[in-house]
Design an enzyme around this catalytic site. Sequence first.
Site, short mmCIF file in Angstrom:
data_model
loop_
_atom_site.label_atom_id
_atom_site.label_comp_id
_atom_site.label_asym_id
_atom_site.label_seq_id
_atom_site.Cartn_x
_atom_site.Cartn_y
_atom_site.Cartn_z
CD GLU A 61 22.46 53.78 74.00
OE1 GLU A 61 23.00 54.59 73.24
OE2 GLU A 61 21.54 53.04 73.62
N GLY A 93 12.71 56.52 74.98
CA GLY A 93 11.59 56.02 74.20
C GLY A 93 11.65 54.51 74.05
CB ALA A 94 12.35 52.08 72.33
CG MET A 95 18.16 49.87 75.12
SD MET A 95 19.27 51.19 74.58
CE MET A 95 20.64 50.21 73.98
CG ASN A 145 18.44 46.34 75.15
OD1 ASN A 145 19.32 47.04 75.59
ND2 ASN A 145 17.15 46.53 75.43
CG HIS A 181 15.24 54.82 66.02
ND1 HIS A 181 15.85 55.87 65.40
CD2 HIS A 181 16.01 54.54 67.11
CE1 HIS A 181 16.95 56.21 66.07
NE2 HIS A 181 17.06 55.40 67.12
CD GLU A 182 14.99 52.04 69.69
OE1 GLU A 182 16.14 51.56 69.79
OE2 GLU A 182 14.74 53.24 69.89
CG HIS A 205 19.61 51.44 66.81
ND1 HIS A 205 20.71 52.18 66.42
CD2 HIS A 205 18.85 52.30 67.55
CE1 HIS A 205 20.61 53.41 66.89
NE2 HIS A 205 19.49 53.52 67.57
CD GLU A 250 20.75 56.46 68.95
OE1 GLU A 250 19.75 56.50 68.22
OE2 GLU A 250 20.91 55.58 69.82
#
Length: 866
Positions: A130, A270-272, A274, A306-307, A310, A329
Amino acid sequence: MADMLSTTAAAPAVIRRADYRAPDWLIPDIALDFDLDPALTRVEATLSVTRNGDHDRPLRLDGDGLVPLAVKVDGRTLEEAEWHLEAGALIIPLSGDSHRIETLVELAPQSNSKLMGLYASGGLLCTQCEAEGFRRITFFPDRPDVLSRYSVRMSADKARFPILLANGDPIEQADLPDGRHSALWNDPFPKPCYLFALVAGDLACNADSFVTMSGREVQLGIWVKEADLPRTAHAMKALKDSMAWDERVYGREYDLDVFNIVAVADFNFGAMENKGLNIFNSRYILADPETATDIDYDGVEGVVAHEYFHNWSGNRVTCRDWFQLSLKEGFTVFRDQNFSADMGSHAVKRIEDVRILRAAQFQEDSGPLAHPIRPESYMEISNFYTATIYNKGAEVIRMMALMLGAERFRAGSDLYFDRHDGEAATCEDFVAAMEEGGQIDLGQFRRWYEQAGTPHVRALLSHDPVAQSVELTLEQTVPATPGQPDKQPMAIPLRTALFDPATGQHHGDELLMLTEPKQSFTFTGFAAAPVLSINRGFSAPVIVETNRSQADLAFLSAHDDDPFARYEAMQQLMVNVLIGRIAGQDTDDGAVIDAIRNTLTDPALDPAFVAETIRLPSEAYLGDQMKIVDPDAIHAARDALQTKIGAELMPLWRDIHAKTKANAFSISSAAKGARKLRNAALHYLVASGAQDGPAIAFGQFSEADNMTERQAALGTLANGSSPEREAALDIFYNRYSADALTLDKWFQTQAFALHPDAVEQVQALGQHKDFTLANPNRVRSLYGAFAGNQWAFHHGSGKGYALVADCIIALDKLNPQTAARLVPPLGRWKRFDEGRAALMRAQLQRILAQPGLSKDVTEQASKSLE
């Protein structure tokens, strides 16, 4: 400005939301085969492609730095004349409506300093796709509205890369000749390529499981280096808590059989999120009392949540295009904020969230980089991962939730998820679902998505003793922002209460909707003039100006039953005194000191809330209250008030500091609150100028059994010039020099220090043997922190500006994304005196004059000069 730009390369192309067109070709399925090696990785991709609509346009597969070694269509190898490259993309004319496309490329992960695509980090191979990193891995239509089912096979040296992870569920593993092995993963849920992930390396796993509300058992894994395994327990708890919370609050269940998280040292974000394989910056996974502060613990909990959230707000329902970024987001930040509030203190969490919003997003909204939460154009999408998209986006969702109420908001979110599951949606789709599910008209409210800038609300309260009524007159203005000189009135929900000063009670909390440039509201039954409490809970992300007196604010700081409004009254009380002194007025600080004393001695208050309420507004926040920022005057006024508060309440500070010393470490809310209040007391005690202040701080530093108290003491000492300061810095470095995340704190503490020689100290730290531009965390800990240190960064000589500009220029050659994030502080030059403004402009022009400048930095610097 025109002359400067003419000497540089042509400006990058502008991408506009109005130009959106559905993809010409869809990719229902993709199979990837990776032959992994840090020096040379081969990637074979097999795509099933189908024509989307009635057209004869060729297949366009995005690429960045890729050269196809082979191109096949339906099994036939194409001659070079049958395809071509155009701006990095692979163009293949196709006659039929469906085909199988095969490509082969080679990558060099260990040379990928941009940390986008496939790269090496600390012995691992990992990906970040991303927003547009997948095109650095293979040729593909790299846009979020092309959703595909992925099958991923990896092969690698088994000794070097014993663990092979990808999205979805594991299908098979096999040993291969010559000490190699392979793994096959399959993700049954169609996803955009930005959610693709792969990790290979020597990793250990904290394994656990979670039983969903439908009774399915999901295998959980947090993968880290073996030595870091003991520091993953908090992250695992946060993951399980967030899974349970999303089921309870939103009715959303996890959908795969496996959920993995991997922590990596080198990461731009911070993070993703996937799908099924979240990749994290290690700072948001690793935590223990020795190395992590309470803020770090909260950060791990919030980012893990948060991740995970998602999975639905971003993965199952994704974005049609990158202009819709806040769709995923903003909504997910709102969700993680509420989760964190439920896990701890709602009052303290709200104060923390608003402080971040004001420090980052309000500044963004008032500068040259202001943009709506749904932007209209960009040059480089990575520049739009901003506080506006995330934090203001969350506030817009929060306003909708407030206007709808919990039950109707849940109905709207259920409709949104059910209607768009498996689709690439838009912000309009979300608002429409809220309107239908919540049975509300949000026509005017849509302007929050369209207009940039922070609305200003003027609130005037007048009392009529004869009619025993009061009239509240509200006026709103939205300042002009780049490209939007004229604004329409916003729909602004303002929670309001009117307090009887005699009883300390109010007549009820009302939600007032301000929809016109000017509106008046009349309330009856007030024999005496009431005290206005407005924007309670920070119900709208606006700047409110009132005609409340210092006495009114002092009253609210002691009696308001809305925690945020009580905090806000105390902050405004302090701001009024400080702004008056900065302007040369002899303002009375007695009300501030009395209010702090009353707050400290109120046994009914949560210590964490007390600590938040008694802290002085930051120097940057004070600057935001001024037309022209005067960093030196702000620093002097704030320092003087801090010293006086420390001296006049010295017995209280000493008593609190002694009584809040913990016997054993705990991350309970009560323990964290006690530490927060103890650190606040230490700060005021040292600021008072007490002779034994540095010794007390050094004692806390030396005796602390946790990083929260140790770093707070170090930070307090770092502001001064005592022998204890140098001793503590040396001890901290020697103790943690081998731990990269903790050493970041050492750099950051010095960069944030309100020390007269801060610029020279940061300059020296930039040459330190442990500083590197290759790691984004280290860059942020030094130069990012320094740029947020208003007094030091805005040194009248301009040497702070030159220091950051030097970093941007050097870093742009390695990692343009991280470099671009350092530009905005230089872009606030219009808020400062002409001398500083000229110095900032000169540095922006110097940056733009660099040959080969990335489009990331070009966009930020050029817009900052407008």
